[in-house]
Design a protein around this motif. Structure first.
Motif: not given
Length: 319
Positions: A18, A213, A233, A245
């Motif tokens: 992420a 993300c 996302i 996410c």
């Protein structure tokens, strides 16, 4: 002031879950006033065929999710007897996650550098709007819209802050985009955040494959109080990765900006053991919005108050 992404490595596979949580000051000129508008029915969704690149990404992320699950990662149980924590651990994790930045702006790009930061959060109601790229299928849109709405309600209960999904004057934009959608989103991002920096645009428009993300939070005039946020996302993710996410980026966009390898059970940790918000993480959010803490507090002032709050929470039971 930016935090960006966390890396997980196992069996030769490099997976970035992420996130890039980043905080940016926008120019001192006030944001254009957004007036509530009467919502009209949207036109029927016409979904263009995904590009070959988007289809390849979808395959890559399905394999990634399968690999993580095969290793017992992306847990969704919230933590249990195997992840017990104390008030001291909770307070330490809060300081590291809420009062540090992980990344800093370097020209038009981001680079890793842990730095102390003031306490940041929202002091106004948070109105989340979910926006989809043209190539995201209609059935996926319905599921993701429901997922964000349910999670926003949970975040509101945990923090005591007004957090809801609304298309009326939104200030937290959740963009679910496939690869071709996102690369063409520059003009739309400038509409959402007038004055957005080149660095923040690059972080979104040039998102590499191994970054899943990103969330960018904005403040004005040197304030530590957030005024806007944009979470992106990837639409190519399979359902669990998409939900993971959503959980991480929306929580980080509320002010839990950093990650810590010591935080457990937590989604704010690079090891990807947990994929969904945990009981520990709910307590971090509860602490962040405790009225004894003030937006803009320096770490030296906030830390002892956080320790007291953590002692009280754990003494009364974390629920």
């Amino acid at each position: 002031m930016m935090q960006w992404r966390k890396r997980w490595v196992a069996l030769g596979l490099v997976a970035l879950t992420a996130l890039a949580a980043c905080t940016e000051e926008i120019p001192n000129a006030p944001l254009p006033e957004t007036r509530p508008q009467t919502r009209v029915a949207p036109p029927p969704v016409v979904t263009p065929a995904p590009s070959a690149e988007s289809e390849a990404l979808a395959i890559y992320y399905r394999r990634l999710q399968n690999d993580l699950l095969a290793q017992g990662l992306l847990r969704g149980d919230g933590g249990g007897a195997d992840t017990a924590f104390t008030d001291t651990m909770l307070a330490r994790n809060f300081v590291r996650i809420a009062l540090f930045d992980e990344y800093v702006t370097d020209g038009d790009f981001l680079r890793p550098q842990a730095t102390l930061s003031r306490l940041r959060r929202w002091d106004q109601p948070v109105r989340m709007a979910v926006e989809f790229g043209p190539s995201v299928p209609a059935d996926q849109r319905a599921r993701d819209q429901a997922s964000v709405a349910s999670y926003a309600a949970r975040l509101g209960r945990v923090t005591g802050q007004s957090i809801r999904v609304s298309d009326s004057a939104p200030n937290f934009h959740v963009l679910i985009l496939n690869e071709d959608d996102r690369r063409a989103y520059g003009n739309r991002l400038r509409e959402i955040v007038p004055g957005i920096s080149t660095g923040s645009l690059n972080a979104i428009l040039r998102l590499p494959r191994d970054q899943l993300c990103i969330v960018v939070a904005f403040s004005q005039g040197g304030s530590a109080s957030y005024s806007k946020a944009v979470a992106v996302i990837r639409g190519e993710h399979p359902p669990l990765l998409r939900t993971s996410c959503i959980h991480e980026e929306l929580a980080q966009g509320l002010g839990l900006a950093n990650d810590s390898p010591q935080a457990r059970p937590s989604i704010f940790n690079d090891d990807e053991e947990f994929g969904l918000l945990t009981t520990h993480d709910e307590l971090l959010l509860r602490m962040l919005y405790d009225p004894r803490l003030r937006t803009g507090m320096a770490p030296a002032e906030a830390a002892p108050i956080a320790r007291q709050i953590a002692r009280e929470i754990m003494a009364s039971g974390p629920s």
